[in-house]
Design a protein around this motif. Structure first.
Motif, PDB file in Angstrom:
ATOM      1  N   THR A 180       0.769  -1.222  -0.068  1.00 10.56           N
ATOM      2  CA  THR A 180      -0.045   0.112  -0.058  1.00 10.56           C
ATOM      3  C   THR A 180       0.713   1.102   0.027  1.00 10.56           C
ATOM      4  O   THR A 180       1.721   1.351   0.682  1.00 10.56           O
ATOM      5  CB  THR A 180      -0.919   0.021   1.172  1.00 10.56           C
ATOM      6  OG1 THR A 180      -1.653  -1.225   1.408  1.00 10.56           O
ATOM      7  CG2 THR A 180      -1.938   1.261   1.246  1.00 10.56           C
ATOM      8  N   GLY A 181       0.773   2.256  -1.025  1.00 11.76           N
ATOM      9  CA  GLY A 181       1.523   3.287  -0.984  1.00 11.76           C
ATOM     10  C   GLY A 181       2.895   3.340  -1.572  1.00 11.76           C
ATOM     11  O   GLY A 181       3.636   4.235  -1.757  1.00 11.76           O
ATOM     12  N   LYS A 182       3.102   2.092  -2.128  1.00 12.96           N
ATOM     13  CA  LYS A 182       4.518   1.939  -2.495  1.00 12.96           C
ATOM     14  C   LYS A 182       4.598   2.180  -4.272  1.00 12.96           C
ATOM     15  O   LYS A 182       3.610   1.928  -4.846  1.00 12.96           O
ATOM     16  CB  LYS A 182       4.935   0.356  -2.005  1.00 12.96           C
ATOM     17  CG  LYS A 182       4.859  -0.136  -0.687  1.00 12.96           C
ATOM     18  CD  LYS A 182       5.993   0.522  -0.006  1.00 12.96           C
ATOM     19  CE  LYS A 182       6.105  -0.194   1.410  1.00 12.96           C
ATOM     20  NZ  LYS A 182       7.113   0.352   2.339  1.00 12.96           N
ATOM     21  N   THR A 183       5.860   2.323  -4.513  1.00 12.66           N
ATOM     22  CA  THR A 183       6.361   2.360  -5.975  1.00 12.66           C
ATOM     23  C   THR A 183       7.043   1.042  -5.958  1.00 12.66           C
ATOM     24  O   THR A 183       7.960   0.598  -5.338  1.00 12.66           O
ATOM     25  CB  THR A 183       7.212   3.452  -6.213  1.00 12.66           C
ATOM     26  OG1 THR A 183       6.276   4.659  -6.128  1.00 12.66           O
ATOM     27  CG2 THR A 183       7.763   3.236  -7.701  1.00 12.66           C
ATOM     28  N   VAL A 184       6.606   0.243  -7.035  1.00 17.02           N
ATOM     29  CA  VAL A 184       7.350  -1.254  -7.168  1.00 17.02           C
ATOM     30  C   VAL A 184       7.978  -1.296  -8.426  1.00 17.02           C
ATOM     31  O   VAL A 184       7.423  -0.587  -9.732  1.00 17.02           O
ATOM     32  CB  VAL A 184       6.133  -2.327  -7.151  1.00 17.02           C
ATOM     33  CG1 VAL A 184       6.776  -3.633  -7.225  1.00 17.02           C
ATOM     34  CG2 VAL A 184       5.360  -2.255  -5.629  1.00 17.02           C
ATOM     35  N   ILE A 185       9.042  -1.871  -8.613  1.00 20.16           N
ATOM     36  CA  ILE A 185       9.855  -2.211  -9.520  1.00 20.16           C
ATOM     37  C   ILE A 185       9.679  -3.754  -9.722  1.00 20.16           C
ATOM     38  O   ILE A 185      10.294  -4.390  -9.075  1.00 20.16           O
ATOM     39  CB  ILE A 185      11.148  -1.823  -9.710  1.00 20.16           C
ATOM     40  CG1 ILE A 185      11.103  -0.211  -9.890  1.00 20.16           C
ATOM     41  CG2 ILE A 185      11.800  -2.020 -11.149  1.00 20.16           C
ATOM     42  CD1 ILE A 185      12.530   0.554  -9.587  1.00 20.16           C
ATOM     43  N   VAL A 186       9.073  -4.270 -10.526  1.00 16.31           N
ATOM     44  CA  VAL A 186       9.210  -5.818 -10.977  1.00 16.31           C
ATOM     45  C   VAL A 186      10.055  -6.047 -11.697  1.00 16.31           C
ATOM     46  O   VAL A 186      10.339  -5.542 -12.874  1.00 16.31           O
ATOM     47  CB  VAL A 186       7.546  -6.157 -11.694  1.00 16.31           C
ATOM     48  CG1 VAL A 186       6.562  -6.266 -10.467  1.00 16.31           C
ATOM     49  CG2 VAL A 186       7.261  -5.657 -12.797  1.00 16.31           C
ATOM     50  N   GLN A 202      -0.979  -5.054 -12.356  1.00 18.85           N
ATOM     51  CA  GLN A 202      -2.345  -5.098 -12.181  1.00 18.85           C
ATOM     52  C   GLN A 202      -2.786  -5.637 -10.655  1.00 18.85           C
ATOM     53  O   GLN A 202      -3.430  -5.159 -10.104  1.00 18.85           O
ATOM     54  CB  GLN A 202      -3.267  -5.664 -13.087  1.00 18.85           C
ATOM     55  CG  GLN A 202      -4.665  -5.442 -12.736  1.00 18.85           C
ATOM     56  CD  GLN A 202      -5.225  -3.914 -13.131  1.00 18.85           C
ATOM     57  OE1 GLN A 202      -5.011  -3.437 -14.005  1.00 18.85           O
ATOM     58  NE2 GLN A 202      -5.562  -3.509 -12.006  1.00 18.85           N
ATOM     59  N   THR A 203      -2.152  -6.840 -10.466  1.00 17.02           N
ATOM     60  CA  THR A 203      -2.284  -7.369  -9.026  1.00 17.02           C
ATOM     61  C   THR A 203      -1.704  -6.572  -8.053  1.00 17.02           C
ATOM     62  O   THR A 203      -2.419  -6.306  -6.800  1.00 17.02           O
ATOM     63  CB  THR A 203      -1.616  -8.801  -8.939  1.00 17.02           C
ATOM     64  OG1 THR A 203      -2.066  -9.600 -10.122  1.00 17.02           O
ATOM     65  CG2 THR A 203      -1.624  -9.465  -7.868  1.00 17.02           C
ATOM     66  N   LEU A 204      -0.822  -6.003  -8.197  1.00 15.87           N
ATOM     67  CA  LEU A 204       0.114  -4.904  -7.236  1.00 15.87           C
ATOM     68  C   LEU A 204      -0.877  -4.003  -6.969  1.00 15.87           C
ATOM     69  O   LEU A 204      -0.937  -3.330  -5.853  1.00 15.87           O
ATOM     70  CB  LEU A 204       1.633  -4.800  -7.501  1.00 15.87           C
ATOM     71  CG  LEU A 204       2.591  -6.007  -7.330  1.00 15.87           C
ATOM     72  CD1 LEU A 204       3.580  -5.717  -8.328  1.00 15.87           C
ATOM     73  CD2 LEU A 204       2.918  -5.939  -6.058  1.00 15.87           C
ATOM     74  N   LYS A 205      -0.993  -3.258  -7.999  1.00 16.08           N
ATOM     75  CA  LYS A 205      -2.017  -1.920  -7.910  1.00 16.08           C
ATOM     76  C   LYS A 205      -3.361  -2.420  -7.153  1.00 16.08           C
ATOM     77  O   LYS A 205      -4.036  -1.745  -6.528  1.00 16.08           O
ATOM     78  CB  LYS A 205      -2.236  -1.316  -9.163  1.00 16.08           C
ATOM     79  CG  LYS A 205      -1.088  -0.693  -9.894  1.00 16.08           C
ATOM     80  CD  LYS A 205      -1.206   0.195 -10.929  1.00 16.08           C
ATOM     81  CE  LYS A 205      -0.171   0.891 -11.273  1.00 16.08           C
ATOM     82  NZ  LYS A 205      -0.520   1.890 -12.631  1.00 16.08           N
ATOM     83  N   ASN A 206      -3.916  -3.542  -7.434  1.00 20.59           N
ATOM     84  CA  ASN A 206      -5.161  -3.680  -6.619  1.00 20.59           C
ATOM     85  C   ASN A 206      -4.924  -3.835  -5.412  1.00 20.59           C
ATOM     86  O   ASN A 206      -5.812  -3.823  -4.383  1.00 20.59           O
ATOM     87  CB  ASN A 206      -5.809  -5.177  -7.366  1.00 20.59           C
ATOM     88  CG  ASN A 206      -6.234  -4.994  -8.958  1.00 20.59           C
ATOM     89  OD1 ASN A 206      -6.694  -3.849  -9.200  1.00 20.59           O
ATOM     90  ND2 ASN A 206      -6.479  -6.094  -9.205  1.00 20.59           N
ATOM     91  N   ALA A 207      -3.689  -4.185  -5.105  1.00 18.84           N
ATOM     92  CA  ALA A 207      -3.343  -4.396  -3.789  1.00 18.84           C
ATOM     93  C   ALA A 207      -2.926  -3.219  -2.869  1.00 18.84           C
ATOM     94  O   ALA A 207      -2.427  -2.992  -1.783  1.00 18.84           O
ATOM     95  CB  ALA A 207      -2.367  -5.653  -3.407  1.00 18.84           C
ATOM     96  N   GLY A 208      -2.997  -2.071  -3.613  1.00 22.81           N
ATOM     97  CA  GLY A 208      -2.597  -0.630  -3.204  1.00 22.81           C
ATOM     98  C   GLY A 208      -1.311  -0.130  -3.701  1.00 22.81           C
ATOM     99  O   GLY A 208      -0.893   1.118  -3.125  1.00 22.81           O
TER     100      GLY A 208
END
Length: 228
Positions: A180-186, A202-208
């Motif tokens: 939640t609230g994170k910027t993620v680099i996969v 999409q999965t990560l954004k659905n989780a916040g």
């Protein structure tokens, strides 16, 4: 100290009697899988702008020639030794060699680097997860966080059309940590159509997660606008 001395002598013996050869041209290579000349040809950092859930993706190498053969040997012949050499190539680049846009993202707070998880079945068969090994030597400041898991098995993607890839991956990931609230680099080994990273994003954004970007060790030549 004695053990370190033994290791140094062992490394010296290996370099003298079993010199490492470049997978591209056969010339002597000091480290990694390629000599400096072949590395320069294959190392082509590329940045593509966002699509749907994925806000953008970077690629380090062009998936072609000796690099393509090496990665295929890792994937289909379980060659962990070759994967370790590819990990050395990845380590040589370090974060400083990543596309500039990704370097700027890393300057933000609350950034996570998350490897794309391999299916349990393929992990058991190989004995390793390719993205985890490839990016294991990423700068210590940016440790890998296994925040994704596979919920079900998927068929290999290489013979599937773009639409089939999307359907194959639908709802296959789940988030295992708070994003939640994170910027993620996969991060993943190869970027082709982007279906895998798109589903992960999409999965990560659905989780916040607020933003999700991708980084692939290599990208297919189609992404470079070239014809094989």
């Amino acid at each position: 100290m004695f053990i370190r001395l033994i290791k140094k002598w062992y490394a010296l013996l290996l370099s003298v009697f079993w010199a490492r050869k470049c997978a591209g041209c056969g010339q002597i290579s000091e480290d990694g899988l390629f000599c400096s000349v072949c590395r320069e040809v294959l190392l082509q950092p590329l940045w593509l702008s966002g699509r749907e859930a994925l806000d953008g993706v970077g690629m380090l190498f062009r998936y072609n020639g000796a690099l393509k053969t090496a990665l295929q040997n890792v994937k289909f012949k379980n060659r962990r030794d070759i994967l370790e050499l590819l990990a050395e190539e990845c380590c040589r680049i370090s974060v400083d060699g990543w596309p500039e846009f990704l370097r700027n993202i890393l300057s933000k707070r609350d950034v996570m680097i998350v490897p794309i998880p391999t299916s349990r079945q393929r992990t058991r068969a190989r004995g390793f997860e390719i993205p985890l090994v490839l990016f294991k030597n990423t700068d210590a400041e940016y440790c890998l966080t296994p925040a994704l898991t596979r919920m079900r098995e998927t068929v290999p993607q290489y013979d599937l059309s773009p639409q089939e890839r999307k359907m194959n991956l639908e709802d296959c990931f789940a988030v295992t940590q708070n994003v939640t609230g994170k910027t993620v680099i996969v991060v993943d080994d190869i970027f082709t159509t982007g279906a895998t990273m798109e589903e992960a994003a999409q999965t990560l954004k659905n989780a916040g997660a607020v933003e999700v970007y991708g980084l692939a060790f290599c990208g297919s030549i189609e992404n470079y606008g070239q014809i094989q």
